[in-house]
Design an enzyme around this catalytic site. Structure first.
Site, PDB file in Angstrom:
ATOM      1  N   LYS A 102      13.886  -4.043   6.086  1.00 62.97           N
ATOM      2  CA  LYS A 102      13.010  -4.865   6.921  1.00 62.97           C
ATOM      3  C   LYS A 102      13.671  -5.098   8.288  1.00 62.97           C
ATOM      4  CE  LYS A 102      10.788  -7.019   2.902  1.00 62.97           C
ATOM      5  NZ  LYS A 102      10.570  -8.289   2.136  1.00 62.97           N
ATOM      6  N   TYR A 122       0.757  -5.188   2.466  1.00 64.78           N
ATOM      7  CA  TYR A 122       0.860  -6.489   1.783  1.00 64.78           C
ATOM      8  C   TYR A 122      -0.507  -7.086   1.448  1.00 64.78           C
ATOM      9  CZ  TYR A 122       5.952  -6.901   2.449  1.00 64.78           C
ATOM     10  OH  TYR A 122       7.308  -6.723   2.371  1.00 64.78           O
ATOM     11  N   ASN A 162      14.503 -11.401   3.782  1.00 63.73           N
ATOM     12  CA  ASN A 162      15.240 -10.901   2.612  1.00 63.73           C
ATOM     13  C   ASN A 162      15.582  -9.398   2.671  1.00 63.73           C
ATOM     14  OD1 ASN A 162      12.676 -10.012   2.087  1.00 63.73           O
ATOM     15  ND2 ASN A 162      12.434 -11.075   0.136  1.00 63.73           N
ATOM     16  N   HIS A 175      12.638  -4.199   1.022  1.00 61.22           N
ATOM     17  CA  HIS A 175      11.468  -4.156   0.142  1.00 61.22           C
ATOM     18  C   HIS A 175      11.638  -3.034  -0.872  1.00 61.22           C
ATOM     19  CE1 HIS A 175       7.354  -3.563  -1.276  1.00 61.22           C
ATOM     20  NE2 HIS A 175       7.558  -2.277  -1.051  1.00 61.22           N
ATOM     21  N   GLU A 208       2.423   3.214  -1.754  1.00 61.41           N
ATOM     22  CA  GLU A 208       3.149   2.810  -0.547  1.00 61.41           C
ATOM     23  C   GLU A 208       3.756   4.023   0.175  1.00 61.41           C
ATOM     24  OE1 GLU A 208       5.783  -0.251  -2.009  1.00 61.41           O
ATOM     25  OE2 GLU A 208       4.094  -1.581  -2.481  1.00 61.41           O
TER      26      GLU A 208
HETATM   27  P1  RTP Z   1       8.970  -7.075  -1.515  1.00 66.27           P
HETATM   28  O1  RTP Z   1       7.527  -6.745  -1.824  1.00 66.27           O
HETATM   29  O2  RTP Z   1       9.235  -7.274  -0.050  1.00 66.27           O
HETATM   30  O3  RTP Z   1       9.968  -6.152  -2.166  1.00 66.27           O
HETATM   31  O4  RTP Z   1       9.247  -8.490  -2.125  1.00 66.27           O
HETATM   32  P2  RTP Z   1       8.993  -9.042  -3.581  1.00 66.27           P
HETATM   33  O5  RTP Z   1       8.154  -8.111  -4.391  1.00 66.27           O
HETATM   34  O6  RTP Z   1      10.327  -9.430  -4.083  1.00 66.27           O
HETATM   35  O7  RTP Z   1       8.161 -10.355  -3.244  1.00 66.27           O
HETATM   36  P3  RTP Z   1       6.582 -10.613  -3.049  1.00 66.27           P
HETATM   37  O8  RTP Z   1       6.230 -11.817  -3.853  1.00 66.27           O
HETATM   38  O9  RTP Z   1       5.778  -9.370  -3.227  1.00 66.27           O
HETATM   39  O10 RTP Z   1       6.556 -11.039  -1.519  1.00 66.27           O
HETATM   40  C1  RTP Z   1       6.629 -10.081  -0.524  1.00 66.27           C
HETATM   41  C2  RTP Z   1       7.480 -10.575   0.598  1.00 66.27           C
HETATM   42  O11 RTP Z   1       6.848 -11.683   1.233  1.00 66.27           O
HETATM   43  C3  RTP Z   1       7.809 -12.578   1.729  1.00 66.27           C
HETATM   44  N1  RTP Z   1       7.619 -13.888   1.130  1.00 66.27           N
HETATM   45  N2  RTP Z   1       7.713 -15.002   1.822  1.00 66.27           N
HETATM   46  N3  RTP Z   1       7.249 -18.300   0.407  1.00 66.27           N
HETATM   47  C4  RTP Z   1       7.493 -17.408   1.353  1.00 66.27           C
HETATM   48  O12 RTP Z   1       7.730 -17.707   2.489  1.00 66.27           O
HETATM   49  C5  RTP Z   1       7.472 -15.993   0.963  1.00 66.27           C
HETATM   50  N4  RTP Z   1       7.238 -15.519  -0.235  1.00 66.27           N
HETATM   51  C6  RTP Z   1       7.322 -14.167  -0.143  1.00 66.27           C
HETATM   52  C7  RTP Z   1       9.181 -12.011   1.366  1.00 66.27           C
HETATM   53  O13 RTP Z   1       9.658 -11.241   2.476  1.00 66.27           O
HETATM   54  C8  RTP Z   1       8.856 -11.123   0.185  1.00 66.27           C
HETATM   55  O14 RTP Z   1       9.815 -10.133   0.030  1.00 66.27           O
END
Ligand code: RTP
Length: 155
Positions: free
Chosen positions: A16, A56, A119, A122, A133
């Site tokens: 990212k 997303y 974070n 991805h 994707e």
């Molecule tokens: P990613 O898709 O980026 O690998 O992340 P992930 O599956 O671990 O998490 P996901 O729930 O799919 O969320 C995607 C990305 O959104 C951002 N996020 N911000 N509460 C918040 O501010 C929040 N929650 C999620 C993070 O960048 C997360 O990786």
């Protein structure tokens, strides 16, 4: 050689914008390389807003969605496609929990990040999403199918 029970899969991994800004590109690529997965696609890319929204789209009703789109489009990302048996779940383990403060030490987020909203990386959450994707982020001709010279050391 023991035949793998697991399916060869593809996953979409992305450094990212914060990972690029912080100079963590090499470190992050290295984690997947050292593990022994096969890199089949790689590029530095400035993501347009519509692509970030499509990527997303499952999160588009979340309150953090606008900030997430702003974050992902705030600077270049490094797009990667990785191939291997069980690579989707394994990459998620290497990456660690979404909240870097909950991520285990030894994982990318556990070692290198402190904020959910920053974070650094991805990884696709299923083989279906891996394919989806990679299709979104890469054009035809940008992926390389190749056979590692030391294929017998990998699975
Ligand atoms: P990613 O898709 O980026 O690998 O992340 P992930 O599956 O671990 O998490 P996901 O729930 O799919 O969320 C995607 C990305 O959104 C951002 N996020 N911000 N509460 C918040 O501010 C929040 N929650 C999620 C993070 O960048 C997360 O990786």
């Amino acid at each position: 050689l023991v035949a793998s029970m697991e399916q060869v899969e593809e996953t979409y991994i992305m450094v990212k914008p914060d990972g690029v800004q912080r100079g963590l590109v090499g470190e992050i690529i290295s984690r997947f390389e050292k593990k022994g997965f096969k890199l089949i696609g790689l590029k530095l890319f400035q993501c347009p807003k519509d692509l970030a929204e499509e990527h997303y789209k499952d999160l588009n009703s979340k309150p953090f969605f606008p900030k997430l789109i702003e974050y992902i489009t705030s600077g270049p990302v490094v797009c990667m496609a990785w191939e291997g048996a069980g690579v989707v779940a394994s990459a998620r383990k290497l990456i660690g929990s979404t909240d870097p403060l909950q991520a285990e030490p030894g994982t990318i987020r556990g070692d290198l990040a402190v904020q959910t909203g920053r974070n650094v990386v991805h990884g696709s959450d299923s083989p279906e999403n891996g394919k989806r994707e990679i299709g979104l982020w890469f054009k035809e001709g940008e992926l390389c199918q190749w056979t590692p010279a030391q294929a017998q050391w990998l699975r």
